[in-house]
Write an enzyme that holds these catalytic residues in place. Sequence first.
Site, PDB file in Angstrom:
ATOM      1  N   ASP A  35      -6.592  -2.881  -2.627  1.00 40.12           N
ATOM      2  CA  ASP A  35      -5.811  -2.160  -1.625  1.00 40.12           C
ATOM      3  C   ASP A  35      -4.631  -3.078  -1.357  1.00 40.12           C
ATOM      4  OD1 ASP A  35      -4.613  -1.399   0.821  1.00 40.12           O
ATOM      5  OD2 ASP A  35      -6.403  -0.259   1.327  1.00 40.12           O
ATOM      6  N   HIS A  36      -3.458  -2.689  -1.811  1.00 46.80           N
ATOM      7  CA  HIS A  36      -2.355  -3.661  -1.793  1.00 46.80           C
ATOM      8  C   HIS A  36      -1.973  -4.092  -0.371  1.00 46.80           C
ATOM      9  CE1 HIS A  36       0.238  -0.127  -1.205  1.00 46.80           C
ATOM     10  NE2 HIS A  36       1.190  -0.949  -0.818  1.00 46.80           N
ATOM     11  N   HIS A  55      -5.336   2.142   3.446  1.00 49.13           N
ATOM     12  CA  HIS A  55      -4.478   1.193   4.160  1.00 49.13           C
ATOM     13  C   HIS A  55      -4.709   1.186   5.678  1.00 49.13           C
ATOM     14  CE1 HIS A  55      -2.831   1.327   0.252  1.00 49.13           C
ATOM     15  NE2 HIS A  55      -1.949   2.274   0.436  1.00 49.13           N
TER      16      HIS A  55
HETATM   17  C1  BG6 Z   1       0.635   3.847  -1.572  1.00 39.49           C
HETATM   18  C2  BG6 Z   1       0.744   5.334  -1.346  1.00 39.49           C
HETATM   19  O1  BG6 Z   1      -0.701   3.455  -1.650  1.00 39.49           O
HETATM   20  O2  BG6 Z   1       1.258   3.167  -0.502  1.00 39.49           O
HETATM   21  C3  BG6 Z   1       2.187   5.754  -1.189  1.00 39.49           C
HETATM   22  O3  BG6 Z   1       0.177   6.020  -2.460  1.00 39.49           O
HETATM   23  C4  BG6 Z   1       2.879   4.922  -0.143  1.00 39.49           C
HETATM   24  O4  BG6 Z   1       2.287   7.133  -0.873  1.00 39.49           O
HETATM   25  C5  BG6 Z   1       2.633   3.440  -0.377  1.00 39.49           C
HETATM   26  O5  BG6 Z   1       4.256   5.209  -0.191  1.00 39.49           O
HETATM   27  C6  BG6 Z   1       3.155   2.603   0.772  1.00 39.49           C
HETATM   28  O6  BG6 Z   1       3.089   1.267   0.418  1.00 39.49           O
HETATM   29  P1  BG6 Z   1       4.054   0.207   1.092  1.00 39.49           P
HETATM   30  O7  BG6 Z   1       3.588  -1.101   0.570  1.00 39.49           O
HETATM   31  O8  BG6 Z   1       5.445   0.564   0.679  1.00 39.49           O
HETATM   32  O9  BG6 Z   1       3.881   0.368   2.562  1.00 39.49           O
END
Ligand code: BG6
Length: 487
Positions: free
Chosen positions: A179-180, A242
């Site tokens: 989960d990034h 997230h």
């Molecule tokens: C991804 C989603 O996991 O996270 C996207 O699939 C979203 O829809 C993105 O835009 C948001 O990531 P970050 O790091 O830009 O907040």
Amino acid sequence: MPAAMPATFIIFGASGDLTSRKLIPALYRLYHKKRLREGLRVVGFSRSPFTHESWREELAASTAAYVGEAFEPSVWNQFAASLFYHPGDIGDASAFDRLREFLEQIETAPAPRVYYLATAPKFYEPAVEHLARAGLAEETAAPRRVVVEKPFGVDLASARRLNRAIHRAFEERQVYRIDHYLGKETVQNLFVLRFANAIFEPIWNRNYIDHVQITVAEEVGVGKRAGYYDAAGVIRDMFQNHLLQLLMITAMEPPVRWEADSIRNEKVKVLQALRALAPADVAADTLRGQYRGYVEAEGVPSDSRTATFAAVKLSVDNWRWQGVPFYLRSGKRFSCRTTQIVIQFREPPYRLFNSGVNNQCEADRLVIQVQPAEGIQLHFQTKVPDAEMKLRQTDLSFNYRSEYGRPVPEAYERLLLDALEGDASLFARADEVEAAWKACDPILAAWQQHDAPPLLLYEPGYWGPDESAEWMRRQGREWFDTCPVLS
Ligand code: BG6
């Protein structure tokens, strides 16, 4: 295994977007910063007919575009010498025998391997099955790990199925569900804020906190991702992973040790403590919306009812958080891009100072800016100088960039390094993803019913549907709708 043994990083889905946009740029940056162990090999696997050379050339161009000034051709050339491409079809079991032979050829000695599934999710199961069948999951000579990208299932049942399939091939300790958000510096700093400082812990509970807001707002719309997004919607795309990760870290108890299972044990307890939402609660405690213009985006059906916005009120039923609502919201096409956690403290028990109209004074709040203006602000009351006892809220502010004088690294850098080093602290465990689905499934199910909350259309460029502000007002609260100041 000697600690310095160079590893092999194998990417399934090597010709895809994630590889060129995130994985290779992150590996390149790590190489540039000398964070990778000497001798790391990166092997790309997909159906496209690249050679080692043509893959390197293609990645040189995309990496230069994504990393900007950090791209140095001489450094890239050194790094690119360790990039290899092996064509194959992930659905074909025999392709994995050929992959094994190829890996044995390029590895001069038994090497730890990280298999990264950057493919479409439907290939996760065949990939792990074929890896196991070809003997590629066995750890007789060196560690084997598998990194699984999101989405991890589309509901609890499919997540369980996927976990079972993965566990037929790998043991849980070999599995890294990504989960990034957990790789973001500010999210890691949340652990530090809470567990490396003594001053916050005594007030981090129902006695001092009125409620918590977790907002992930995006300025962008669905873009060209309708094929995936329209079936997913905001709950699957943002909440199940997230937002619930941010909730867990905000609400968890201190882990007994800084070690993967201690951390994840405490995180999962938060999800276990979430009050189950009955259909009637979903009607009262959730809002859903769609930005105006969504159905005109490329690939979106004109009658799509997919939610691009949701607000959800959750209760964590334990001693610390009894009576403290957690408001989670996320939406596309908002006023600005901001991810923030607002800890809204209670008002003082007695108002000593007359603060103007209705004697209203804003209670203190701690705002954790996850991105893009990474930092933390404490909002509190001060006396306006040279006036009677007039009060105004002001803030103490910590900003990452000005404090540390350098950009905050990309989340994938940290996560790839941890996967290579075998540290699963910032990855989700099987029970954690299942518990997250368990929290989301009732919302998704209730939204399918005829008495579901209405799908509210909202104008792009604001803070979601007007009803969202109204909904908070009815609960005596207000969203913290403030775009971060980017200096
Ligand atoms: C991804 C989603 O996991 O996270 C996207 O699939 C979203 O829809 C993105 O835009 C948001 O990531 P970050 O790091 O830009 O907040």
